[in-house]
Design an enzyme around this catalytic site. Sequence first.
Site, PDB file in Angstrom:
ATOM      1  N   HIS A   1       2.312 -18.797 -33.479  1.00 57.55           N
ATOM      2  CA  HIS A   1       0.916 -17.788 -34.045  1.00 57.55           C
ATOM      3  C   HIS A   1       1.155 -16.183 -34.088  1.00 57.55           C
ATOM      4  CE1 HIS A   1      -1.113 -21.433 -35.126  1.00 57.55           C
ATOM      5  NE2 HIS A   1      -0.830 -22.017 -33.720  1.00 57.55           N
TER       6      HIS A   1
ATOM      7  N   TRP B   1      -5.055   4.710  -1.463  1.00 56.71           N
ATOM      8  CA  TRP B   1      -4.630   4.293  -2.685  1.00 56.71           C
ATOM      9  C   TRP B   1      -5.217   5.063  -3.739  1.00 56.71           C
ATOM     10  CZ3 TRP B   1      -6.603   1.602  -6.974  1.00 56.71           C
ATOM     11  CH2 TRP B   1      -5.796   0.889  -7.797  1.00 56.71           C
TER      12      TRP B   1
ATOM     13  N   GLU C   1       4.670  -7.711 -11.529  1.00 62.27           N
ATOM     14  CA  GLU C   1       4.280  -6.833 -10.424  1.00 62.27           C
ATOM     15  C   GLU C   1       5.360  -6.535  -9.351  1.00 62.27           C
ATOM     16  OE1 GLU C   1       0.872  -8.686  -8.485  1.00 62.27           O
ATOM     17  OE2 GLU C   1       1.714 -10.583  -8.284  1.00 62.27           O
TER      18      GLU C   1
ATOM     19  N   CYS D   1      -7.450   1.642  -0.288  1.00 62.90           N
ATOM     20  CA  CYS D   1      -7.502   2.610   1.004  1.00 62.90           C
ATOM     21  C   CYS D   1      -7.891   1.654   2.403  1.00 62.90           C
ATOM     22  CB  CYS D   1      -8.821   3.544   0.840  1.00 62.90           C
ATOM     23  SG  CYS D   1      -8.422   4.617  -0.554  1.00 62.90           S
TER      24      CYS D   1
ATOM     25  N   ARG E   1      -2.369  -3.520   2.908  1.00 57.11           N
ATOM     26  CA  ARG E   1      -3.367  -3.471   1.754  1.00 57.11           C
ATOM     27  C   ARG E   1      -2.766  -2.621   0.503  1.00 57.11           C
ATOM     28  NH1 ARG E   1      -8.700  -3.742   3.896  1.00 57.11           N
ATOM     29  NH2 ARG E   1      -9.540  -2.233   2.555  1.00 57.11           N
TER      30      ARG E   1
ATOM     31  N   LYS F   1       3.840 -12.596 -11.529  1.00 60.01           N
ATOM     32  CA  LYS F   1       4.555 -12.273 -10.482  1.00 60.01           C
ATOM     33  C   LYS F   1       5.724 -11.383 -10.596  1.00 60.01           C
ATOM     34  CE  LYS F   1       2.660 -13.173  -7.793  1.00 60.01           C
ATOM     35  NZ  LYS F   1       1.380 -13.798  -7.413  1.00 60.01           N
TER      36      LYS F   1
ATOM     37  N   LYS G   1      -3.443  -4.599  -1.945  1.00 59.88           N
ATOM     38  CA  LYS G   1      -3.657  -5.899  -1.539  1.00 59.88           C
ATOM     39  C   LYS G   1      -5.030  -6.477  -1.762  1.00 59.88           C
ATOM     40  CE  LYS G   1      -2.259 -10.158   0.031  1.00 59.88           C
ATOM     41  NZ  LYS G   1      -1.754 -11.129  -1.204  1.00 59.88           N
TER      42      LYS G   1
ATOM     43  N   GLU H   1       0.797 -17.059 -14.466  1.00 60.85           N
ATOM     44  CA  GLU H   1       0.953 -16.718 -13.200  1.00 60.85           C
ATOM     45  C   GLU H   1       2.544 -16.182 -12.788  1.00 60.85           C
ATOM     46  OE1 GLU H   1      -0.286 -15.739 -10.481  1.00 60.85           O
ATOM     47  OE2 GLU H   1       0.848 -16.223  -8.832  1.00 60.85           O
TER      48      GLU H   1
ATOM     49  N   ASN I   1     -13.110   4.891   1.243  1.00 59.27           N
ATOM     50  CA  ASN I   1     -12.475   3.801   0.460  1.00 59.27           C
ATOM     51  C   ASN I   1     -13.380   3.822  -0.557  1.00 59.27           C
ATOM     52  OD1 ASN I   1     -11.272   1.497  -0.578  1.00 59.27           O
ATOM     53  ND2 ASN I   1     -11.831   0.286   1.050  1.00 59.27           N
ATOM     54  N   GLY I   2     -13.052   3.461  -1.654  1.00 60.92           N
ATOM     55  CA  GLY I   2     -13.849   3.331  -2.870  1.00 60.92           C
ATOM     56  C   GLY I   2     -14.173   4.328  -3.839  1.00 60.92           C
TER      57      GLY I   2
END
Length: 609
Positions: free
Chosen positions: A504, A76, A488, A2, A29, A485, A604, A481, A100-101
């Site tokens: 395994h 968000w 997402e 947010c 964000r 990428k 973000k 990583e 926000n939160g």
Amino acid sequence: MCGIVGIVSSQKNNVVSGLIEGLRRLEYRGYDSSGVAIISENKLLRRRKAGKLVNLEADLKESPVSGNTGIAHTRWATHGIPNDQNAHPHMTDQVAIVHNGIIENYHLLKDQLLEKGVQFTSETDTEVVLHLVNQHLEQGLSPFESVKKTLSVVRGAFAIAMLFRDYPNLLIAARSGPPLAIGYGKEEMYIGSDAVALSHLTQQVTFLEDGDIAVLENSGVKIYNLEGKRVERKIQQSKVGTSSIDKEGFEHFMLKEIHEQPDVIRRTLSEYFNITHTGLHFRPLPFALENVSRLTIVACGTAFYAGMVAKYWFENIARIPVELDIASEFRYRQPPMPKDGISLFISQSGETADTLAAQAYVKSQGQPSLGIINVANSSLARAVDVTFLTQAGPEIGVASTKAFTTQLCVLAVLALAFAQARKTISQEDLTQYCKDLAQLPLLIEQTLLLKKDIAEIARSLLEVNNVLYIGRGPSYPLALEGALKLKEISYIHAEGFAAGELKHGPIALIEESVPTVAIAPYDSLFEKTVSNIQEILSRRGPIVLLSDEKGHSLFTSQAIKRIILPTTSSLIAPMVYAIPTQLLAYYTAVYKGTDVDQPRNLAKSVTVE
Ligand code: F6R
């Protein structure tokens, strides 16, 4: 996450366009709805819309509002789906709030309010704060007393800004967790989630501390702590420029940021490393590197994978034991922190809630902490004992690219500094490593030239539902990583594995429709990875091979799609090999038509846990 913007102005001008421009600067964000509330002729007016900011702008065009005090928000979703009703601001007749939160005890507070007959109009946790403040106002308390009393019963991590119908020259903001900046204008004052949100309005900012309540009027700000005592906070010059950040001709911020890597790496290295004399110049640290008994590295997501690559360097080159954990686990593990140990936190934003909490734990245990951070003035930068800034510049694409490779650069130099101090490296090897690092920007420039080939391979991923990534040594975290990428931004399910771990379990997934991206520079572990690749080929699994000339020359199979990278030394291979994994994810996402810079559900700056 947010975003919050607020303006209280004495001028007769309308603050709505300033609020909307602030929201535009916060779009990076990640958000799923937006809204604005202002005081107009003794009334609170609000517009809010699910979806992108353009929806709110269209609504405002159709039914404009104007006034000189207002708050605005990009949401968000945490509690309640992203629709118009759950979008902020939330309001009663006399008070409006953006938040926000997360309010952790909102269930309890909501039940109490419901019992008193309060009607809720959204599924959000935010609304409990709104109604509590509203009740206190109705009981005759001042706005400040109402907010203070409300915050004394609210638990969680939050940043809020509030607007009061009967006080047209007033905004109140409070912070406990997520950051909030106060901005100073001429007969105007501002509130923003960060300095970026206010960069079109002012460069003079104050960052609130946890527990602060700020009372803003157009003439200035008074800041109080939770006990209601006045506190002074420094006014700083924001390091964010005034111009809005643009794509400079690139189709997406992510592509622009991928291409910036040679430059930002050059800039980052030159902060810490003297190329002419192949020496290392770290600023003096408040402890001696040679006496450190253990290094604890903590971070989240991509920053965590940077730390995981560095574990190999710190252990192999500097011979220092490394403990590594993701912040969301570390913070609740209560791990013993050995005497003479130090901790290292890695974060692009410097605002990640879990990383901040992990640092606070380390501090409570009396251990010094270092930060590798991209945003100067961020909460983490202010909390750690020593900050090493990455010089990546603002990273707008939600998927981290240039922040990752610049983090790796600082980590590599730090590992060499440790090795030098601990005398675990010969002068000859140190000089060679420095030369390798100096060559890195050039090698990345060469690697970027491969983008057409990589884009071609990305086309072949369009129809697949699953992709595996494998690697050994520092290429293992790179596999994790690379998979992150891809998932997402293209929404294709992808997993990274240590190449030796395949048999395994994960090898059961191999079939013709499941490609594996093998990250295999020709290094001391190459032959081991070759065997794993052969095992996949024998089971008809297609391979995308990321290797150099020498590595590729050892394979003849037609089933292999090839990305032939420049020959690199082992230290810098992770930075070079990161580039094709970024480009592969990027082009796959572009061909799939996803929202590359703001992929669904992602934020973000992750300011909630
Ligand atoms: C992935 C990504 C995230 C972040 C993570 C930590 O592309 O960007 O995984 O790396 O959320 O964020 P920072 O580095 O800001 O602490």
